[in-house]
Design a protein around this motif. Structure first.
Motif, short mmCIF file in Angstrom:
data_model
loop_
_atom_site.label_atom_id
_atom_site.label_comp_id
_atom_site.label_asym_id
_atom_site.label_seq_id
_atom_site.Cartn_x
_atom_site.Cartn_y
_atom_site.Cartn_z
N ILE A 64 0.86 -1.19 0.00
CA ILE A 64 0.00 0.00 0.00
C ILE A 64 0.89 1.23 0.00
N LEU A 65 0.63 2.13 -0.93
CA LEU A 65 1.42 3.36 -1.02
C LEU A 65 0.53 4.56 -0.74
N LEU A 66 0.94 5.38 0.20
CA LEU A 66 0.28 6.66 0.45
C LEU A 66 0.97 7.70 -0.40
N ASN A 67 0.43 7.91 -1.59
CA ASN A 67 1.03 8.85 -2.53
C ASN A 67 0.57 10.28 -2.20
N MET A 91 3.87 2.31 2.66
CA MET A 91 4.97 3.24 2.49
C MET A 91 4.45 4.59 2.00
N LEU A 92 5.26 5.62 2.24
CA LEU A 92 4.96 6.96 1.74
C LEU A 92 5.67 7.19 0.43
N THR A 93 4.98 7.78 -0.54
CA THR A 93 5.61 8.15 -1.80
C THR A 93 5.15 9.54 -2.23
N LYS A 103 12.56 2.79 -2.61
CA LYS A 103 12.21 1.87 -1.52
C LYS A 103 11.11 0.90 -1.96
N VAL A 104 10.26 1.34 -2.87
CA VAL A 104 9.21 0.46 -3.38
C VAL A 104 9.82 -0.70 -4.16
N LEU A 105 10.79 -0.40 -5.01
CA LEU A 105 11.46 -1.45 -5.78
C LEU A 105 12.12 -2.47 -4.85
N LYS A 106 12.75 -1.99 -3.80
CA LYS A 106 13.39 -2.90 -2.84
C LYS A 106 12.35 -3.76 -2.12
#
Length: 296
Positions: A64-67, A91-93, A103-106
């Motif tokens: 889940i990304l909080l864009n 994660m925050l993006t 960090k998303v790729l990792k």
């Protein structure tokens, strides 16, 4: 037009026929997918989360990304990370600046590490990791994909629903992303959901009563972020005290903002439409500061 009438109008126009088709295609494509990335708007994590997406992706590895986290209240970001992490890695993006993308790729590699090792043990080397990006319109999917793929080939804009059809994008030797059109809510569950989507521009402005939406937004921000409003529009404590004595003080505040920003028509009267555009634009462009409309 009151809020109930506005929501009724939006429900009529909000879920066109191609949305049902898109949902069916997503369900079919999920059979090919290893990981789902669900993109939310950090300012409105609840309203920007289509319940259909949550339901149809059950059982899939998920991030889940909080864009648009750069537009949201930092303290609330931390609270939402804690809350949503109980369900999936969160994660925050910020797709515009690229913050958090690496960090998303990792995280994708980390989530697939055991599966890749199992595949390698069976002789299947260099397995392609297939990732699906899901989110409602205007949440920043196209900008996010441009960042993560280090390309600018996708159509990007601040109008809801720019992406029209699904497409695969290779982001590395062993990773592919599947983008899909934004999947709208089939029906608004309550007034707050509809208003929050309107505040952030997810609902197109030509479908709403702009003055009423700006009024409701100002009322909501004033309750939680009064200081931001006073600083942005240079409103003194004396002026605020006088306004709060009035019965309809939010509209009086709109009038004062209009006068301070020169949103006037002939005769010196305030132009309600112009004031509404100023307030909505200032919120959407973070000129009112970092604001989260939904609390964790």
């Amino acid at each position: 037009m009151n809020n109930e009438e506005m929501i009724s109008k939006l429900n009529i126009n909000w879920y066109p026929g191609h949305m049902a088709k898109t949902k069916k295609e997503i369900i079919e494509d999920l059979k090919l997918i290893d990981i789902v990335i669900e993109l939310l708007d950090a300012r409105i994590p609840i309203a920007s989360r289509n319940p259909d997406i949550k339901n149809i992706t059950n059982g899939k590895k998920k991030i889940i990304l909080l864009n648009k986290s750069d537009l949201a209240d930092n303290e609330e970001n931390a609270k939402w990370i804690q809350r949503l992490s109980l369900e999936a890695p969160t994660m925050l993006t910020d797709a515009n600046s690229g913050r958090g993308i690496d960090k998303v790729l990792k995280k994708i590699d980390n989530l697939m590490k055991e599966e890749i090792e199992r595949q390698a043990a069976r002789g299947r080397i260099n397995k392609t990791i297939r990732v699906m990006i899901l989110g409602i319109p205007n949440v920043g999917k196209s900008s996010f994909i441009n960042r993560i793929s280090k390309k600018t080939t996708m159509t990007v804009g601040n109008r809801p629903g720019v992406t029209k059809q699904k497409q695969w994008i290779r982001i590395g030797k062993n990773q592919e992303l599947l983008d899909t059109p934004g999947v709208l809510w089939p029906k608004f569950q309550n007034e707050e959901i509809a208003l929050n989507l309107a505040f952030t521009g997810t609902i197109k402005d030509d479908l709403i009563e702009r003055v009423e939406i700006a009024y409701e937004l100002l009322k909501k921000i004033y309750a939680e972020y009064k200081k931001n409003i006073c600083e942005r529009y240079k409103i003194s404590e004396i002026e605020i005290n006088e306004i709060e004595k009035k019965e309809n003080y939010i509209y009086s505040l709109m009038i004062l903002i209009g006068k301070k920003r020169g949103a006037l028509v002939s005769g010196g009267n305030v132009d309600d439409e112009k004031v509404a555009r100023i307030i909505l634009d200032d919120f959407r462009n973070c000129k009112l500061g970092k604001i989260t409309l939904e609390k964790a």
